[in-house]
Design an enzyme around this catalytic site. Structure first.
Site, PDB file in Angstrom:
ATOM      1  N   GLY A   1       0.876  -1.177   0.000  1.00  0.00           N
ATOM      2  CA  GLY A   1       0.000   0.000   0.000  1.00  0.00           C
ATOM      3  C   GLY A   1       0.904   1.214   0.000  1.00  0.00           C
TER       4      GLY A   1
ATOM      5  N   ASN B   1       4.537   1.212   1.601  1.00  0.00           N
ATOM      6  CA  ASN B   1       5.719   1.041   0.755  1.00  0.00           C
ATOM      7  C   ASN B   1       6.772   2.112   1.080  1.00  0.00           C
ATOM      8  OD1 ASN B   1       3.996  -0.797  -0.435  1.00  0.00           O
ATOM      9  ND2 ASN B   1       3.621   0.418  -2.272  1.00  0.00           N
TER      10      ASN B   1
ATOM     11  N   TYR C   1      -9.846  -4.290  -6.664  1.00  0.00           N
ATOM     12  CA  TYR C   1      -9.742  -3.911  -5.242  1.00  0.00           C
ATOM     13  C   TYR C   1     -10.965  -4.346  -4.453  1.00  0.00           C
ATOM     14  CZ  TYR C   1      -5.890  -0.791  -6.491  1.00  0.00           C
ATOM     15  OH  TYR C   1      -4.702  -0.284  -6.934  1.00  0.00           O
TER      16      TYR C   1
ATOM     17  N   LYS D   1       7.915  14.530  -9.224  1.00  0.00           N
ATOM     18  CA  LYS D   1       8.482  13.340  -9.874  1.00  0.00           C
ATOM     19  C   LYS D   1       7.906  13.233 -11.289  1.00  0.00           C
ATOM     20  CE  LYS D   1       6.770  11.627  -6.268  1.00  0.00           C
ATOM     21  NZ  LYS D   1       5.955  10.706  -5.450  1.00  0.00           N
TER      22      LYS D   1
ATOM     23  N   ALA E   1      10.706   8.564 -15.914  1.00  0.00           N
ATOM     24  CA  ALA E   1      12.053   8.453 -16.477  1.00  0.00           C
ATOM     25  C   ALA E   1      12.655   9.820 -16.803  1.00  0.00           C
ATOM     26  CB  ALA E   1      12.007   7.595 -17.733  1.00  0.00           C
TER      27      ALA E   1
ATOM     28  N   ASP F   1       6.692   5.650  -4.536  1.00  0.00           N
ATOM     29  CA  ASP F   1       6.735   5.386  -3.083  1.00  0.00           C
ATOM     30  C   ASP F   1       8.173   5.154  -2.629  1.00  0.00           C
ATOM     31  OD1 ASP F   1       3.966   5.353  -3.373  1.00  0.00           O
ATOM     32  OD2 ASP F   1       3.848   3.160  -3.418  1.00  0.00           O
TER      33      ASP F   1
HETATM   34  P1  ADP Z   1       4.951   7.469  -9.530  1.00  0.00           P
HETATM   35  O1  ADP Z   1       5.224   6.004  -9.341  1.00  0.00           O
HETATM   36  O2  ADP Z   1       4.501   8.136  -8.275  1.00  0.00           O
HETATM   37  O3  ADP Z   1       4.128   7.808 -10.741  1.00  0.00           O
HETATM   38  P2  ADP Z   1       7.227   8.255 -11.100  1.00  0.00           P
HETATM   39  O4  ADP Z   1       6.746   7.409 -12.223  1.00  0.00           O
HETATM   40  O5  ADP Z   1       7.439   9.685 -11.370  1.00  0.00           O
HETATM   41  O6  ADP Z   1       6.376   8.134  -9.783  1.00  0.00           O
HETATM   42  O7  ADP Z   1       8.606   7.613 -10.639  1.00  0.00           O
HETATM   43  C1  ADP Z   1       9.274   7.973  -9.458  1.00  0.00           C
HETATM   44  C2  ADP Z   1      10.758   7.848  -9.642  1.00  0.00           C
HETATM   45  O8  ADP Z   1      11.083   6.504 -10.040  1.00  0.00           O
HETATM   46  C3  ADP Z   1      11.318   8.730 -10.749  1.00  0.00           C
HETATM   47  O9  ADP Z   1      11.618  10.033 -10.246  1.00  0.00           O
HETATM   48  C4  ADP Z   1      12.552   7.971 -11.171  1.00  0.00           C
HETATM   49  O10 ADP Z   1      13.637   8.237 -10.277  1.00  0.00           O
HETATM   50  C5  ADP Z   1      12.140   6.516 -10.983  1.00  0.00           C
HETATM   51  N1  ADP Z   1      11.637   5.944 -12.244  1.00  0.00           N
HETATM   52  C6  ADP Z   1      10.369   5.744 -12.631  1.00  0.00           C
HETATM   53  N2  ADP Z   1      10.298   5.210 -13.876  1.00  0.00           N
HETATM   54  C7  ADP Z   1      11.580   5.075 -14.292  1.00  0.00           C
HETATM   55  C8  ADP Z   1      12.212   4.584 -15.479  1.00  0.00           C
HETATM   56  N3  ADP Z   1      11.497   4.135 -16.529  1.00  0.00           N
HETATM   57  N4  ADP Z   1      13.567   4.608 -15.546  1.00  0.00           N
HETATM   58  C9  ADP Z   1      14.315   5.063 -14.519  1.00  0.00           C
HETATM   59  N5  ADP Z   1      13.777   5.518 -13.355  1.00  0.00           N
HETATM   60  C10 ADP Z   1      12.445   5.537 -13.247  1.00  0.00           C
END
Ligand code: ADP
Length: 311
Positions: free
Chosen positions: A30, A34, A102, A226, A229, A259
């Protein structure tokens, strides 16, 4: 150094994932749990990490408490409610695509803030308080108000209050309630850690600048946006920094990327106060998390070097 407590508030659910041949594997996960997991993996041993939620008195609730405890996360603040059960979700796989079902409408966690004294006791015991838009979404409106009032007290007392909006429209009664309550969550916090794709989709932000300005205007002091990538943008007391994501050879499962980023970021930020360095560290941890299956990647696979993770 005296012991310090990181408190995460929200819902941990039973997770059922496909194990082949029609078998299901049971786990626990959750969003706020996490983050507590990754904070625990990355924080020094002089920090305690506690989880605040509500569970029932059934065998599955007992098992979840035992799992949380075994993860090194404190369970003493967890409410146990007679006759209730934890929420549950199932990860479905069809043609390689994952979808989620869920069963959480009547989970015990929905009553986590029903006893105002318990909420006050938990929040007062902490040095850092972490919660999310999902935490607020699952609560009855009056209980969300109770929790937010305690969170505002914590902010006023100078504690670090951290909020991830984690916008999930289907958990909310309406867009209006969702916008108002998430904005209230951000207003009550010091640090807000949104994901840009959610903010663009549900608040209509046309740029990361727009997300930063909106949360600043609400009164959040520091923001980490965030962007998968494409890395993260930090705005700490007005100073802007960009930190790229780490290159990943093969993305296996992005569950818990945000998370894990949050937990890892906070662990370093709390130790050093250096937000850009904390974001670089968190990008490394999140890159490993998306390279593995599941929400909770064990500490040994997180590449925590140099004895920095002493927990
Ligand atoms: P959420 O899961 O909350 O949507 P994000 O997708 O923005 O968050 O991802 C959070 C962090 O995880 C990013 O800032 C990055 O550091 C890492 N991350 C996510 N996807 C990738 C990816 N395809 N390649 C490298 N790092 C990633």
């Amino acid at each position: 150094m005296s012991a310090r407590r990181f408190l995460s508030i929200g819902e941990c659910m039973v997770e059922l994932s496909q194990a082949g041949d029609g078998l299901l594997r049971k786990g626990f996960a959750g969003d706020t749990f996490n983050t507590a997991w990754y904070a625990r993996a990355c924080l020094a041993a002089d920090w305690s990490v506690d989880y605040f939620t509500a569970l029932g008195d059934d065998a599955m609730s007992d098992e979840m408490v035992a799992f949380i405890d075994k993860s090194g996360i404190g369970t003493s603040l967890i409410r146990r409610i007679r006759g209730r059960t934890p929420g549950l979700y199932m990860i479905n796989l069809k043609d390689g695509e994952r979808s989620f079902s869920y069963w959480r409408d009547n989970s015990a966690a929905r009553s986590l803030a029903a006893d105002p004294d318990r909420v006050r006791e938990a929040v007062e015991s902490a040095d850092v308080v972490y919660f999310s838009g999902i935490t607020l979404a699952i609560l009855p409106r009056e209980d969300a108000a109770t929790l937010l009032a305690e969170i505002r007290r914590a902010k006023a007392a100078g504690k670090l209050v951290v909020f991830d909006p984690n916008i999930r429209p289907r958990l909310w009664a309406s867009y209006d309630v969702m916008h108002t309550t998430i904005s209230e969550g951000a207003r009550s916090s010091v640090l807000v850690m949104p994901s840009f794709d959610d903010e663009a989709a549900h608040f209509g932000d046309d740029s990361i600048d727009a997300t930063i300005h909106r949360y600043k205007a609400l009164g959040a002091v520091n923001i980490v946006v965030k962007n998968g990538a494409d890395g993260v943008r930090l705005n700490f007391a007005g100073e802007e920094t960009f930190v790229p994501a780490e290159k990943v050879k093969k993305v296996v499962d992005t569950t818990s990327a945000g998370d894990s980023f949050n937990g890892a970021f906070l662990s370093r930020y709390l130790e050093t106060g250096d937000a850009p360095a904390a974001a670089r560290f968190a990008a490394g941890v999140a890159a490993r998390v998306v390279s593995e299956h599941g929400a909770l990647v064990v500490k040994e696979k997180l590449g925590l070097s140099g004895g920095r993770a002493r927990a």
